[in-house]
Design an enzyme around this catalytic site. Sequence first.
Site, PDB file in Angstrom:
ATOM      1  N   CYS A 282       0.805  -1.229   0.000  1.00  0.00           N
ATOM      2  CA  CYS A 282       0.000   0.000   0.000  1.00  0.00           C
ATOM      3  C   CYS A 282       0.833   1.272   0.000  1.00  0.00           C
ATOM      4  O   CYS A 282       0.304   2.352  -0.272  1.00  0.00           O
ATOM      5  CB  CYS A 282      -0.930   0.011   1.210  1.00  0.00           C
ATOM      6  SG  CYS A 282      -2.131  -1.327   1.210  1.00  0.00           S
TER       7      CYS A 282
ATOM      8  N   HIS B 297      -8.933   3.728  -1.929  1.00  0.00           N
ATOM      9  CA  HIS B 297      -7.500   3.433  -1.804  1.00  0.00           C
ATOM     10  C   HIS B 297      -7.026   2.668  -3.040  1.00  0.00           C
ATOM     11  O   HIS B 297      -7.014   1.433  -3.045  1.00  0.00           O
ATOM     12  CB  HIS B 297      -7.308   2.614  -0.524  1.00  0.00           C
ATOM     13  CG  HIS B 297      -5.934   2.114  -0.260  1.00  0.00           C
ATOM     14  ND1 HIS B 297      -4.788   2.667  -0.790  1.00  0.00           N
ATOM     15  CD2 HIS B 297      -5.514   1.068   0.527  1.00  0.00           C
ATOM     16  CE1 HIS B 297      -3.737   2.001  -0.362  1.00  0.00           C
ATOM     17  NE2 HIS B 297      -4.154   1.024   0.431  1.00  0.00           N
TER      18      HIS B 297
ATOM     19  N   CYS C 169       0.297   2.759   6.512  1.00  0.00           N
ATOM     20  CA  CYS C 169       0.572   1.403   6.982  1.00  0.00           C
ATOM     21  C   CYS C 169       0.774   0.516   5.766  1.00  0.00           C
ATOM     22  O   CYS C 169       0.323   0.840   4.664  1.00  0.00           O
ATOM     23  CB  CYS C 169      -0.573   0.890   7.855  1.00  0.00           C
ATOM     24  SG  CYS C 169      -2.198   0.853   7.065  1.00  0.00           S
TER      25      CYS C 169
END
Length: 401
Positions: free
Chosen positions: A90, A357, A387
Amino acid sequence: MEALIYDSVRTPRGKGKKDGSLHGVTPLELAATSLRALRDRNALDTAQVDDVVLGCVTPVGEQGACIARLAALAADYDQCVGGVQINRFCASGLEAFNMAAAQVMSGQADLSIGGGVEAMSRVPMGSDGGAWPVDPRAAIANYFVPQGVSADAIATQSGYSRTDVDAYAVESHRRAAHAAGNGWFDRSIVPVTDLNGLVMLAQDETIRPQTTLDTLGALKPSFAAMGEQYGFDAVIRQRYPELERVQHVHHAGNSSGIVDGAAAILVGNRAVGERLNLKPRARVRAFATIGSEPSIMLTGPSYAAEKALRRAGMKAADIDLFELNEAFAAVVLRFMEVMKVPHDQINVNGGAIAMGHPLGATGAMILGTLLDELERRGLSTGLATLCVGAGMGIATIIERV
């Protein structure tokens, strides 16, 4: 040598399903759209660009084969411009920017582009497989659990209730709707068009200003079944025996949305900016990555932020605004608690719970959002962090010039 940010663009985020407005757009075209925008907005001689670094978390199928180089060609950049695709889960979009900035800071590039792309409606998350969840040497040794179970474990550890995480999600939608309605994203958003030049999407597609505690309260926890029926609760309790049971509080409404999108940031040294008549907007103060405990995996942002702050000779109190990717509500609640950051200084225009996202692009998107808001408010310093799967964290500190 300092690395200066000259411009930042992103596409809108489109719902990452077959009925999403960007489903008909290939990831190649999404990435090329952001690169064209950087070129056109800055009257950029693309032969002066040394490299294009793009994050992409699922680099298979039409997102494979070094999409960064192919996107540069599709955007009609000079053929001398190279490209590289990178994957830090991510954090890939922010990692791509940091790599581009590092090229400049080391003197090995004058002008580079960092960004990312993910077309999640066309290339679903997990399509690339991987050892992490299935190879016993990775899964068993590191107490693998799905991220949603990790987020629920963090909420349980920290005492965050269902109301706490839902209230955070409601505020994310409210802030995002307010910012979008006031045009605060307009400086950076580049509409996505079809082959005829007709606009397919000009604004983020998943913001729901009508979201309330009552509407979210009707949603069932998304990760209870995999935690309880598939045994992942027991796995994370082996790693954290102090958890008598895992309280499952996260669901689709307080977790990041699945979307399509791309982003690109132009970064270079001062000399190239003067030569090309580019106006710098910010400088990179510091960046850092860390590894964190891989089972709970989502606690890395605070540790990465602290590491970056040490490198910059700063404290959290020196930062005017923070952006932390809203992977799950509990991730942000924990960061605010540990770092002592008030809610009115973090994700002030909402985040991924409201807007989604797009895995490989999000890090670059939130850095651009951070810069825009620093400018709008007349503030100086900002920190962006995410994160990361398998237990990592990343953080970048910028300062306006």
